[in-house]
Scaffold this active site. Structure first.
Site, PDB file in Angstrom:
ATOM      1  N   VAL A   1     -34.522  73.871  75.313  1.00 52.24           N
ATOM      2  CA  VAL A   1     -33.399  74.314  74.219  1.00 52.24           C
ATOM      3  C   VAL A   1     -34.245  73.483  73.115  1.00 52.24           C
ATOM      4  CG1 VAL A   1     -31.059  73.873  73.465  1.00 52.24           C
ATOM      5  CG2 VAL A   1     -31.720  74.551  75.645  1.00 52.24           C
ATOM      6  N   CYS A   2     -34.909  72.574  72.944  1.00 50.97           N
ATOM      7  CA  CYS A   2     -35.237  71.582  71.899  1.00 50.97           C
ATOM      8  C   CYS A   2     -36.134  72.527  70.742  1.00 50.97           C
ATOM      9  CB  CYS A   2     -35.552  70.695  72.110  1.00 50.97           C
ATOM     10  SG  CYS A   2     -34.301  69.594  72.688  1.00 50.97           S
ATOM     11  N   THR A   3     -37.017  73.211  72.129  1.00 48.02           N
ATOM     12  CA  THR A   3     -38.304  73.802  72.002  1.00 48.02           C
ATOM     13  C   THR A   3     -38.206  75.475  70.780  1.00 48.02           C
ATOM     14  OG1 THR A   3     -39.516  73.396  74.126  1.00 48.02           O
ATOM     15  CG2 THR A   3     -40.486  75.565  72.817  1.00 48.02           C
TER      16      THR A   3
END
Length: 214
Positions: A45-47
């Site tokens: 998700v952070c990517t």
């Protein structure tokens, strides 16, 4: 430390990042800022979020906003992760990622919530104005990616309402009608401030076309 609240001065700090050592207030200068945290490097998700932030560079720049991310991993890990972000999200990461390996910034901004995870940051986000005041705080669980359209929408609202005696309705978007604040009652002042007129739905709900940004 107690949680930060709206209107508080955003705590200053000095920390390593992918763009060198950063003194936060000095780095922010006279700009608005978006400081947001990530649970860990090499997470899916952070990517996607960091890719979105990179692609929104022009949108942030139009609003005078600097973006800065944070994760509790070290700089060398961040640098390797940036390669993945750039290749998978078709972008070039163009903002610093703080390497908060000692959790000092995470603790300062209350980004670690032990009942969610004792060591990793939740998805905290702070919008900070040029006077270094905290103007927005949003906290998402680690499993839910942020809505960057909403972040830009709130910045638009903050910048507009700082300059004019208005508030923005629910689901407001740039260019739509706004609300004249209830404290403004003098008819002459209203006429001067809102020459396009207004529609009084009720005595306290008065809609007027969005004023132009100065």
């Amino acid at each position: 430390m107690a949680s930060l609240r709206l209107g508080d001065i955003a705590p200053d700090f000095e920390q390593d990042s992918t763009e060198g050592r950063i003194r936060f207030h000095e780095w922010l200068g006279d700009s608005w800022g978006v400081l947001f945290s990530h649970p860990a490097d090499f997470t899916p998700v952070c990517t996607t979020e960091l890719g979105l932030t990179a692609k929104l560079k022009d949108e942030f720049a139009q609003r005078g906003v600097k973006a800065i991310a944070l994760s509790v991993d070290p700089v060398d890990s961040h640098q390797k992760w940036i390669g993945d972000i750039n290749s998978t999200q078709n972008c070039q990461v163009n903002f610093p990622i703080l390497a908060d390996a000692d959790s000092s910034v995470s603790t300062l901004y209350d980004m670690i919530h032990p009942n969610a995870n004792a060591t990793l940051t939740v998805r905290s986000l702070f919008v900070i104005d040029p006077q270094k005041k905290v103007r927005l705080i949003i906290t998402y669980p680690a499993s839910t990616g942020r809505n960057f359209d909403e972040i830009l929408r709130v910045i638009d609202s903050l910048q507009l309402t700082d300059k004019h005696s208005v508030a923005t309705p629910g689901n407001w978007k740039q260019g739509e009608d706004v609300v004249i604040v209830p404290s403004l009652q003098d008819p002459e002042v209203i006429q001067q401030k809102f020459p396009k007129g207004y529609k009084a739905v009720t005595p306290y709900l008065r809609l007027t076309p969005q004023p132009n940004k100065p």
